[in-house]
Design an enzyme around this catalytic site. Structure first.
Site, PDB file in Angstrom:
ATOM      1  CG  ASN A  13      -1.814   1.153   1.343  1.00 23.84           C
ATOM      2  OD1 ASN A  13      -1.399   2.282   1.109  1.00 23.84           O
ATOM      3  ND2 ASN A  13      -3.059   0.926   1.688  1.00 23.84           N
ATOM      4  CG  HIS A  16       0.764   6.376   4.682  1.00 25.25           C
ATOM      5  ND1 HIS A  16      -0.153   7.362   4.968  1.00 25.25           N
ATOM      6  CD2 HIS A  16       0.210   5.208   5.086  1.00 25.25           C
ATOM      7  CE1 HIS A  16      -1.212   6.813   5.551  1.00 25.25           C
ATOM      8  NE2 HIS A  16      -1.022   5.508   5.636  1.00 25.25           N
ATOM      9  CG  HIS A  49      -8.193   4.160   1.066  1.00 24.71           C
ATOM     10  ND1 HIS A  49      -8.346   4.009   2.425  1.00 24.71           N
ATOM     11  CD2 HIS A  49      -9.405   4.562   0.604  1.00 24.71           C
ATOM     12  CE1 HIS A  49      -9.596   4.312   2.765  1.00 24.71           C
ATOM     13  NE2 HIS A  49     -10.250   4.667   1.675  1.00 24.71           N
ATOM     14  NE  ARG A  51      -8.320   7.495   4.534  1.00 24.10           N
ATOM     15  CZ  ARG A  51      -9.211   7.214   5.486  1.00 24.10           C
ATOM     16  NH1 ARG A  51     -10.316   7.918   5.602  1.00 24.10           N
ATOM     17  NH2 ARG A  51      -8.990   6.237   6.335  1.00 24.10           N
ATOM     18  NE  ARG A  55      -7.647  11.452   5.554  1.00 24.80           N
ATOM     19  CZ  ARG A  55      -8.157  10.885   6.650  1.00 24.80           C
ATOM     20  NH1 ARG A  55      -7.399  10.118   7.405  1.00 24.80           N
ATOM     21  NH2 ARG A  55      -9.407  11.084   6.990  1.00 24.80           N
ATOM     22  CD  GLU A  76      -7.233  -0.230   1.030  1.00 27.56           C
ATOM     23  OE1 GLU A  76      -7.438   0.793   1.713  1.00 27.56           O
ATOM     24  OE2 GLU A  76      -6.384  -1.059   1.303  1.00 27.56           O
ATOM     25  CD  GLU A 157      -7.125  -6.328   3.075  1.00 24.88           C
ATOM     26  OE1 GLU A 157      -7.268  -6.180   1.838  1.00 24.88           O
ATOM     27  OE2 GLU A 157      -6.360  -5.637   3.767  1.00 24.88           O
ATOM     28  CG  HIS A 200      -5.390  -1.654   9.261  1.00 23.18           C
ATOM     29  ND1 HIS A 200      -4.995  -1.043  10.416  1.00 23.18           N
ATOM     30  CD2 HIS A 200      -5.856  -0.669   8.462  1.00 23.18           C
ATOM     31  CE1 HIS A 200      -5.236   0.260  10.330  1.00 23.18           C
ATOM     32  NE2 HIS A 200      -5.754   0.511   9.153  1.00 23.18           N
TER      33      HIS A 200
END
Ligand code: PXP
Length: 256
Positions: A13, A16, A49, A51, A55, A76, A157, A200
């Site tokens: 993922n 970030h 992801h 969002r 963000r 995602e 998941e 996660h």
């Protein structure tokens, strides 16, 4: 079934990388560059992801990933009309539905499938029709797994956050109970014919027992890998995670 003789897939993922970029605006660090490096370091897929508040990952990032990746993209998203339209436009390999709250720092819990069965069944149908492999991010809870199965999702998941938090806080009895729950629910879901993924909060310290679960086929890992990359580089952080996963899968201790 027992899939422990099969390679456990790693989805990296890259959200970030975008978080760091967006802290200053501008173009770097570039999530696509990170994704290509992750691919070269042994990632079997890339997870991102988008969002509602954008963000971290942006619409342009999804477009760049769709164009630039040669491994599957796991997109995602929340189960909203806006996100469904974006997914239908891009047709990523996989769509993972996650709950989303504006004020949360990260995806705190699993999706409430049982309470929204009807809506979600209708929501995923067009995604499946265009060939996306739909996955539902849920807690290791029998009710939610049964509901995910009933709405026709091929993949779930399992949320490993509670297990990882208990480990980090030194609550080892609670951690072991969470692990037991994940083990039982992975087997339960597999018996129903669902493909089981997990993720996660996973770290070098917590990944092995999850990687060793015989019914889990894929792990999705992000935040820890990106943090570790600041010290050792992205390639090294991913290679070490890959080695720990493979060692746990084969039952042999890792030399990583
Ligand atoms: N799987 C899902 C469904 C997620 O929402 C996330 C976080 O975006 C992850 C895996 C990766 O979690 P982490 O970044 O804590 O490794």
């Amino acid at each position: 079934m027992d899939y422990s003789d099969q390679k456990l897939r790693l989805g990296v993922n890259i959200d970030h990388i975008a978080t760091v970029r967006n802290a200053r605006g501008g173009d770097y660090p570039d999530p696509l560059r990170a994704a290509l490096l992750a691919q070269a370091a042994g990632a079997d897929g890339i997870t991102a992801h988008l969002r509602e508040d954008r963000r971290h990952i942006t619409d342009a990032d999804i477009e760049a990933l769709m164009d630039g990746l040669s491994v599957p993209l796991n997109f995602e998203m929340a189960a909203t009309d806006e996100m469904q339209a974006i997914a239908l436009r891009h047709k990523p390999h996989a769509v993972c539905l996650v709950p989303e709250k504006r004020e949360e720092r990260t995806t705190e819990g699993g999706l409430e499938v049982a309470r929204e069965e009807n809506r979600l069944a209708h929501f995923i149908a067009p995604l499946r029709d265009v060939g996306c492999r739909v996955s539902i991010f849920i807690a290791a809870d029998q009710r939610q797994i049964e509901a995910a199965h009933r709405i026709g999702a091929p993949v779930i998941e399992l949320h490993t956050g509670a297990y990882c938090d208990a480990h980090a806080e030194g609550r080892f009895d609670a951690r072991d109970a969470e692990l037991e729950r994940l083990r039982d629910m992975a087997a339960f879901a597999d018996d129903l014919g669902l493909e089981v993924h997990a993720g996660h909060g996973l770290t070098y310290e917590t990944v092995a027992p999850i990687a060793a679960l015989a019914q889990v086929r894929e792990l999705n890992i992000g935040h820890f890998l990106m943090g570790e990359a600041m010290f050792v580089g992205l390639e090294a952080s991913i290679r070490k995670m890959r080695a720990l996963m493979d060692a746990a899968r084969s039952g042999k201790p890792s030399k990583a």
